[in-house]
Scaffold this active site. Structure first.
Site, PDB file in Angstrom:
ATOM      1  N   CYS B 156       0.829  -1.215   0.000  1.00  0.00           N
ATOM      2  CA  CYS B 156       0.000   0.000   0.000  1.00  0.00           C
ATOM      3  C   CYS B 156       0.858   1.258   0.000  1.00  0.00           C
ATOM      4  O   CYS B 156       0.725   2.100  -0.873  1.00  0.00           O
ATOM      5  CB  CYS B 156      -0.944   0.010   1.205  1.00  0.00           C
ATOM      6  SG  CYS B 156      -2.196  -1.257   1.105  1.00  0.00           S
ATOM      7  N   HIS B 157       1.727   1.391   1.005  1.00  0.00           N
ATOM      8  CA  HIS B 157       2.530   2.615   1.099  1.00  0.00           C
ATOM      9  C   HIS B 157       4.003   2.322   1.336  1.00  0.00           C
ATOM     10  O   HIS B 157       4.744   3.177   1.793  1.00  0.00           O
ATOM     11  CB  HIS B 157       1.971   3.539   2.184  1.00  0.00           C
ATOM     12  CG  HIS B 157       0.522   3.820   2.004  1.00  0.00           C
ATOM     13  ND1 HIS B 157      -0.450   3.126   2.675  1.00  0.00           N
ATOM     14  CD2 HIS B 157      -0.118   4.674   1.177  1.00  0.00           C
ATOM     15  CE1 HIS B 157      -1.634   3.547   2.281  1.00  0.00           C
ATOM     16  NE2 HIS B 157      -1.467   4.485   1.366  1.00  0.00           N
ATOM     17  N   GLY B 158       4.414   1.071   1.089  1.00  0.00           N
ATOM     18  CA  GLY B 158       5.834   0.726   1.102  1.00  0.00           C
ATOM     19  C   GLY B 158       6.474   0.557   2.463  1.00  0.00           C
ATOM     20  O   GLY B 158       7.684   0.740   2.607  1.00  0.00           O
ATOM     21  N   PRO B 172       6.527   4.662   6.167  1.00  0.00           N
ATOM     22  CA  PRO B 172       5.352   5.333   6.762  1.00  0.00           C
ATOM     23  C   PRO B 172       4.891   4.718   8.082  1.00  0.00           C
ATOM     24  O   PRO B 172       4.412   5.436   8.957  1.00  0.00           O
ATOM     25  CB  PRO B 172       4.264   5.178   5.700  1.00  0.00           C
ATOM     26  CG  PRO B 172       4.976   4.834   4.443  1.00  0.00           C
ATOM     27  CD  PRO B 172       6.235   4.152   4.820  1.00  0.00           C
TER      28      PRO B 172
END
Lengths: 457, 201, 256
Positions: B156-158, B172
């Site tokens: 999703c956001h690494g 994140p």
């Protein structure tokens, strides 16, 4: 605090609304017991809306899931049982309160000029409430829910030509089904509540425009002091707010006693046959609507062929007689003759089933015309003569007995001597006569002089 | 209506008393409504502890099971995976599992587990709740860079986690992956959702 | 005004309920606080009823908690293999099989006590009798031609029903003339215990009372709690009423 109020008042008429409708709304000081039911009706409306919202969180409007989801609320949701009982008992008490509220109107002439619109809005609330209750009753999808809806929707089939199509359109299917449940859910949780709230709003707006009636039927606005305040008026707040708190508490005690000690009320508020899921193959032995519909249900069942023909014959003679004796012009006479002709033709062409529906419909429609049917020079029963007093007593007794007979089999003998259906026919006649003969008996009734000011203590 | 001889004090007292008792009543009346929004008996039954047999879980393999509707990863870690864990320390946000909410006390160790080789971890990224996927392959072949030590990667956001579910720096996600309460009923039977001898969760 | 209210009350007097038709039911005393009886009833229900009938709105752990049975004991004594304590009480037999074997699917019994009433259940379970003409070999005076075979046969033994002939005389108007019709009807009179079971009649009645008691609990598990809370609610409202009346009296001193 004062600054904040000024800030708000510059942008929103807060103080103005508060004063106009509470602190400087002058109500007659002689309200009695019967004047509690307006605020109680409002309280129960709020109760129904709040508990309804919370029931909706767990209820599933699906024929396969509805019954189970209601039991899920009763068994699995924390406090779900209490919320559901509050809703089901609340529905019954709503009608009890509304009936008493309407009876108050009949006692003190609250429907009379200048309060005709209040009465009409109120009657519309009553009709909307009946629709709301009827549709809500289908939602638990118990066997009684199902067959109750089946029977009542079938009333539409009595209408010639379009009847069958109309009933199918209402159901969205050839029988009561998932489609019916789903649309009744939509009406019950959003459409009719919106209508009800809007009607309650205009009912109150109209009330506050003309001011409240009182047990003496005296217009308090006719006697004002130097400041323009009615001499017999007192500010609604604080005097009636503190008084209504007492009434509300007593009501809550009754309400709680039923919820906690007898939520089914012996099968009257939650029927035994509704504890099994809808079964399209098995009709309950006695299909009986909930108690608040039984007076009207009784009138529906009273309409046998012989009875309706008798009724129509009498109506035809009355209308024809009116045409003959009326002092009005030619047009009125012609109208009477036309109506009489229509009735005679209808008598021979339409089936009794339809006349039953018409009769039940007229029993409600007549309520709307009450302000104009009542020709008495006084409003309150305190100053009316014995004719109106007797008429009202007989009417209320008939209404209650119609309700009682509606819960019994038509062929049984629950009262004395005659079959239930015979008694129901008699009481239906009384019910209709109360309205139809009202212009006559209220006009010739001996009245007492009405005092200038309200009586207080 | 006259206001002569009104005892204002008494009036204020009675008003306050009515408002006070009334407020208590309203709070009591509101309580059932608030509580009715808690998970119902059905939700609680669905969230009951689950027993997982790990006897067939091969070395280096991962098993995904559902508990309370969330994925739980059970990994049978190889010795090589375990050996690399201590080398990750400088790259991690919370290498010593200092944030108590992220694991029960018995997983407050390098392996974040009751038994070093078996990792039981909630597959819910601490950033925004996606399910990280396994990225056990070490080095460039993983597609996560030549120095990738193996672990979990959230698409999703690494966000990146190591083989103990500890979050790497500069991603994140703020916290290490959650370790759910669990216990060994036998050597190969794990109960997820409960760590007490009594069955109640 | 008072006269009207009074006459309304008088009008309500004839509104007394009339006994409904149907078989005469024996009264059973329900005591939801008798945990021992409820526990015995729960065992009977799970062992004898739950194989075919579900009680699917109730969960095992809820029942255990309310009846004072620990989760461990529920698991040991009452749970079918593969079930969890939080599960709903589902019948072992699939609904479709029930329909195939008995012609009708055995109904869910969670709400039976609220649908039929406890007296009905108590009488029904004691009113099975041998009837060779019936499909299952059993018939029932409370529920004639019931599809359910008599599961508790070993306990109660074999009952035979004794009927008596009742003469019914009815008067009717036919073509304007009064006609008297006489017909006879077989009416159930009493049972004879033809073959005793493992229980004495007294023991059997007690067992059925326990079962009925449990089914009453099952139909509304919150009943005791609701009554308990109700008492507190009414006490609170009574206190509030006193305060409200004092406040009203204080303000209404102004009004003359």
């Amino acid at each position: 605090m004062q600054k904040l109020l000024t800030w708000i008042d510059d942008r929103f008429p807060l103080s103005k609304v508060w004063n106009e409708h509470l602190a400087q709304y002058y109500a007659p000081k002689n309200f009695n017991f019967w004047y509690y039911f307006g605020s109680l009706a409002l309280l129960v409306l709020v109760n129904q809306i709040v508990t309804g919202i919370f029931l909706t969180m767990n209820y599933k409007p699906d024929a396969a899931l509805a019954f189970g989801s209601v039991q899920y609320i009763m068994y699995d949701v924390s406090w779900g049982w209490l919320i559901r009982y509050m809703h089901s008992v609340g529905a019954s008490l709503f009608f009890a309160i509304i009936y008493l509220h309407m009876f108050r109107g009949l006692l003190y002439g609250s429907h009379r000029q200048p309060r005709e619109l209040i009465w009409i809005f109120g009657t519309l609330i009553f009709v909307a409430l009946m629709a709301e209750a009827f549709m809500g009753y289908l939602l638990p999808w118990g066997n009684m829910s199902y067959w109750g809806a089946q029977v009542i929707i079938s009333l539409f089939t009595a209408i010639p030509v379009i009847g069958n199509g109309l009933a199918q359109w209402v159901r969205g299917d050839f029988v009561v089904s998932d489609a019916t449940l789903n649309r009744f859910f939509a009406f019950h949780v959003i459409a009719l509540p919106l209508v009800l709230v809007a009607l309650v709003f205009v009912h109150l707006v109209a009330l506050h425009k003309v001011g409240s009636n009182n047990p003496d039927g005296v217009e308090i606005k006719k006697k004002k002091d130097a400041k323009g305040i009615p001499l017999d008026g007192i500010p609604f707040h604080p005097y009636y707010t503190v008084k209504d708190i007492v009434g509300v508490t007593v009501f809550l005690m009754v309400f709680s006693a039923i919820i906690f000690f007898a939520p089914s009320f012996g099968g009257k508020f939650l029927e035994h046959d509704n504890f099994i899921p809808a079964n399209i193959l098995s009709t309950p032995l006695d299909i009986v609507p909930l108690w608040y519909f039984t007076p009207f249900y009784s009138m529906l069942r009273a309409s046998t062929t012989d009875f309706t023909h008798g009724m129509l014959a009498v109506a035809t003679v009355l209308v024809a007689g009116l045409a003959f004796f009326t002092k009005r012009g030619f047009l009125a006479k012609l109208m009477s003759v036309v109506i009489a002709a229509v009735l005679i033709v209808g008598m021979f062409t339409l089936q009794a089933k339809l006349w039953g529906v018409i009769m039940m419909g007229s029993s409600i429609v007549l309520i709307f015309f009450l302000p104009w049917l009542d020709r008495s020079p006084v409003k309150s029963i305190r100053y009316r003569g014995s004719l109106y007093k007797s008429a009202l007593t007989i009417f209320v007794v008939s209404f209650i007995l119609l309700g009682y007979l509606g819960t019994k089999s038509p062929d049984a003998v629950s009262l004395v001597l005659f079959k239930n259906v015979t008694w129901a026919q008699a009481f239906t006649l009384v019910y209709l006569a109360f309205f139809v003969l009202m212009p006559w008996y209220t006009k010739i009734d001996k009245t007492k002089p009405v005092p200038e000011r309200v009586t207080f203590k | 209506m006259s206001e002569d001889g009104v005892d204002r004090g008494k009036r204020r007292f009675l008003t306050a008393l009515t408002v006070g008792v009334g407020t208590v009543g309203v709070v009591f009346a509101a309580t059932p409504f608030v509580l009715s929004m808690n998970p119902s008996a059905r939700a609680r039954a669905a969230g009951a502890p689950v027993d997982i047999d790990i006897s067939k879980l091969e070395l280096g393999q991962m098993l995904v099971v559902a508990w309370r509707g969330k994925p739980v990863y059970i990994v049978n870690r190889t010795q090589a995976m375990l050996d690399r864990l201590s080398k990750n320390t400088p790259l991690l946000v919370d290498p010593f599992s200092k944030v108590k909410s992220q694991q029960p006390p018995y997983a407050d160790n390098l392996y974040r587990a009751r038994k070093p080789e078996i990792l039981v971890v909630l597959g819910v990224c601490t950033h925004l709740g996606c399910a990280p996927s396994k990225a056990f392959t070490v080095g460039a072949a993983s597609g996560l860079g030549a120095d990738w030590p193996g672990g979990f990667f959230c698409h999703c956001h690494g966000s990146k986690y190591d083989m103990s579910g500890r979050v790497f720096k500069n991603v994140p996600a703020p916290l290490n992956l959650d370790i759910p309460p669990y216990m060994y009923l036998t050597d190969t039977l794990i109960r997820i959702g409960s760590d007490k001898k009594k069955g109640a969760a | 005004m008072k006269k009207i209210v009074l006459s309304l009350l008088l009008a309500l007097l004839p509104v007394v309920s009339h006994a409904d038709e149907g078989p005469k039911l024996d009264h059973v005393k329900i005591d939801l606080s008798d945990k021992a009886s409820l526990q015995r009833g729960a065992r009977i229900f799970v062992n004898y009823c739950l194989s075919c009938h579900s009680a699917s709105y109730l969960r095992y752990d809820r029942m255990g908690h309310d009846l004072g049975i620990s989760d461990e004991l529920v698991k040991q004594d009452l749970l079918f293999a593969g079930n969890k304590v939080g599960d709903r009480m589902q019948a072992v037999m699939p609904v479709a099989d029930g329909k195939k074997w008995f012609g009708v699917a055995p109904p869910d019994l969670t709400l039976e006590a609220r649908y039929r009433g406890t007296d009905w259940i108590y009488t029904y379970l004691r009113s099975f009798y041998r009837d060779p003409k019936s499909f299952s070999g059993w018939n029932n005076t409370v529920f004639p031609h019931v599809a359910m075979p008599f599961v508790l046969y070993e306990w109660q033994g074999e009952q035979h029903a004794v009927f008596r002939t009742k003469t019914i005389v009815s008067h009717e108007m036919k073509n304007g003339k009064p006609v008297t019709q006489v017909s006879t009807e077989q009416v159930f009179d009493h049972f004879v215990l033809a073959k005793p079971g493992t229980m004495t009649p007294k023991q059997y009645d007690q067992a059925i009372r326990d079962l009925t008691n449990f089914m009453a609990y099952m139909s509304e598990p919150t009943k005791l709690e609701r009554i308990r809370i109700g008492v507190y609610v009414l006490i609170f409202l009574a206190v509030f009423l006193v305060v409200a009346i004092l406040l009203k009296k204080e303000y209404w001193k102004d009004i003359h």
